[in-house]
Design a protein around this motif. Structure first.
Motif, PDB file in Angstrom:
ATOM      1  N   GLY A  19       0.823  -1.209   0.000  1.00  0.00           N
ATOM      2  CA  GLY A  19       0.000   0.000   0.000  1.00  0.00           C
ATOM      3  C   GLY A  19       0.854   1.255   0.000  1.00  0.00           C
ATOM      4  N   LEU A  20       1.892   1.261   0.839  1.00  0.00           N
ATOM      5  CA  LEU A  20       2.804   2.407   0.866  1.00  0.00           C
ATOM      6  C   LEU A  20       3.520   2.568  -0.473  1.00  0.00           C
ATOM      7  CD1 LEU A  20       4.404   1.949   4.412  1.00  0.00           C
ATOM      8  CD2 LEU A  20       2.888   3.803   3.676  1.00  0.00           C
ATOM      9  N   LEU A  21       3.890   1.445  -1.058  1.00  0.00           N
ATOM     10  CA  LEU A  21       4.569   1.496  -2.349  1.00  0.00           C
ATOM     11  C   LEU A  21       3.639   2.039  -3.435  1.00  0.00           C
ATOM     12  CD1 LEU A  21       7.359   0.739  -3.441  1.00  0.00           C
ATOM     13  CD2 LEU A  21       6.427  -1.488  -4.046  1.00  0.00           C
ATOM     14  N   GLY A  22       2.406   1.584  -3.429  1.00  0.00           N
ATOM     15  CA  GLY A  22       1.451   2.041  -4.437  1.00  0.00           C
ATOM     16  C   GLY A  22       1.032   3.491  -4.274  1.00  0.00           C
ATOM     17  N   LEU A  23       0.833   3.904  -3.040  1.00  0.00           N
ATOM     18  CA  LEU A  23       0.353   5.265  -2.794  1.00  0.00           C
ATOM     19  C   LEU A  23       1.457   6.317  -2.804  1.00  0.00           C
ATOM     20  CD1 LEU A  23      -2.201   4.534   0.076  1.00  0.00           C
ATOM     21  CD2 LEU A  23      -2.732   5.179  -2.275  1.00  0.00           C
ATOM     22  N   PHE A  24       2.591   5.964  -2.219  1.00  0.00           N
ATOM     23  CA  PHE A  24       3.630   6.980  -1.999  1.00  0.00           C
ATOM     24  C   PHE A  24       4.983   6.632  -2.619  1.00  0.00           C
ATOM     25  CE2 PHE A  24       0.825   6.975   1.801  1.00  0.00           C
ATOM     26  CZ  PHE A  24       0.202   8.175   1.563  1.00  0.00           C
ATOM     27  N   LYS A  25       5.071   5.499  -3.341  1.00  0.00           N
ATOM     28  CA  LYS A  25       6.337   5.018  -3.888  1.00  0.00           C
ATOM     29  C   LYS A  25       7.396   4.908  -2.790  1.00  0.00           C
ATOM     30  CE  LYS A  25       5.572   6.739  -8.526  1.00  0.00           C
ATOM     31  NZ  LYS A  25       6.072   7.558  -9.615  1.00  0.00           N
ATOM     32  N   PHE A  26       6.965   4.395  -1.640  1.00  0.00           N
ATOM     33  CA  PHE A  26       7.840   4.255  -0.474  1.00  0.00           C
ATOM     34  C   PHE A  26       7.837   2.799  -0.033  1.00  0.00           C
ATOM     35  CE2 PHE A  26       8.427   4.275   4.194  1.00  0.00           C
ATOM     36  CZ  PHE A  26       9.716   4.782   4.229  1.00  0.00           C
ATOM     37  N   ASP A  27       8.990   2.152  -0.119  1.00  0.00           N
ATOM     38  CA  ASP A  27       9.144   0.764   0.284  1.00  0.00           C
ATOM     39  C   ASP A  27       9.693   0.731   1.707  1.00  0.00           C
ATOM     40  OD1 ASP A  27       9.742  -1.914   0.644  1.00  0.00           O
ATOM     41  OD2 ASP A  27      10.605  -2.158  -1.347  1.00  0.00           O
ATOM     42  N   LEU A  28       8.825   0.451   2.676  1.00  0.00           N
ATOM     43  CA  LEU A  28       9.199   0.485   4.091  1.00  0.00           C
ATOM     44  C   LEU A  28      10.270  -0.543   4.409  1.00  0.00           C
ATOM     45  CD1 LEU A  28       8.659   1.699   6.886  1.00  0.00           C
ATOM     46  CD2 LEU A  28       6.904  -0.050   7.203  1.00  0.00           C
ATOM     47  N   VAL A  29      10.145  -1.750   3.881  1.00  0.00           N
ATOM     48  CA  VAL A  29      11.133  -2.799   4.145  1.00  0.00           C
ATOM     49  C   VAL A  29      12.501  -2.371   3.623  1.00  0.00           C
ATOM     50  CG1 VAL A  29      11.786  -5.186   3.637  1.00  0.00           C
ATOM     51  CG2 VAL A  29       9.418  -4.646   4.193  1.00  0.00           C
ATOM     52  N   ALA A  30      12.545  -1.874   2.410  1.00  0.00           N
ATOM     53  CA  ALA A  30      13.815  -1.425   1.837  1.00  0.00           C
ATOM     54  C   ALA A  30      14.392  -0.270   2.640  1.00  0.00           C
ATOM     55  CB  ALA A  30      13.621  -1.020   0.379  1.00  0.00           C
TER      56      ALA A  30
END
Length: 70
Positions: A19-30
Motif C-alpha cells: 500500500g505504501l509502495l502504491g500510494l507513496f512510492k515508499f518501500d518500508l522494508v527497503a
C-alpha cells in the motif's frame, strides 16, 4: 494455531508495504533494511511471500473444525 496467526500478521505487514509502495512510492522494508537489494530485505520479502502462500491454506480450512478444537 500460532503459525496461522504469524502468517496472517506477516501478510498484513506485506499488504501495508504494498500500500505504501502504491500510494507513496515508499518501500518500508527497503528503507528499514538498506535497500531492495540488501540481503536482509530479500530475506524479509521471501518470508512474507512464504507467509502469503501459507495464508492460501488458511482460506480453505474448515472453520467449524477449528472452532470446535478450542
Amino acid at each position: 494455531m500460532i503459525i496461522d496467526k504469524t502468517a496472517l500478521t506477516l501478510v498484513i505487514i506485506g499488504a501495508i508495504n504494498w500500500g505504501l509502495l502504491g500510494l507513496f512510492k515508499f518501500d518500508l522494508v527497503a528503507w528499514l533494511f538498506g535497500g531492495q537489494g540488501a540481503i536482509i530485505s530479500r530475506i524479509i520479502y521471501t518470508i512474507i511471500a512464504i507467509a502469503g502462500i501459507w495464508a492460501i491454506s488458511i482460506l480453505f480450512k474448515d472453520t467449524d473444525k477449528c472452532n470446535n478444537q478450542r
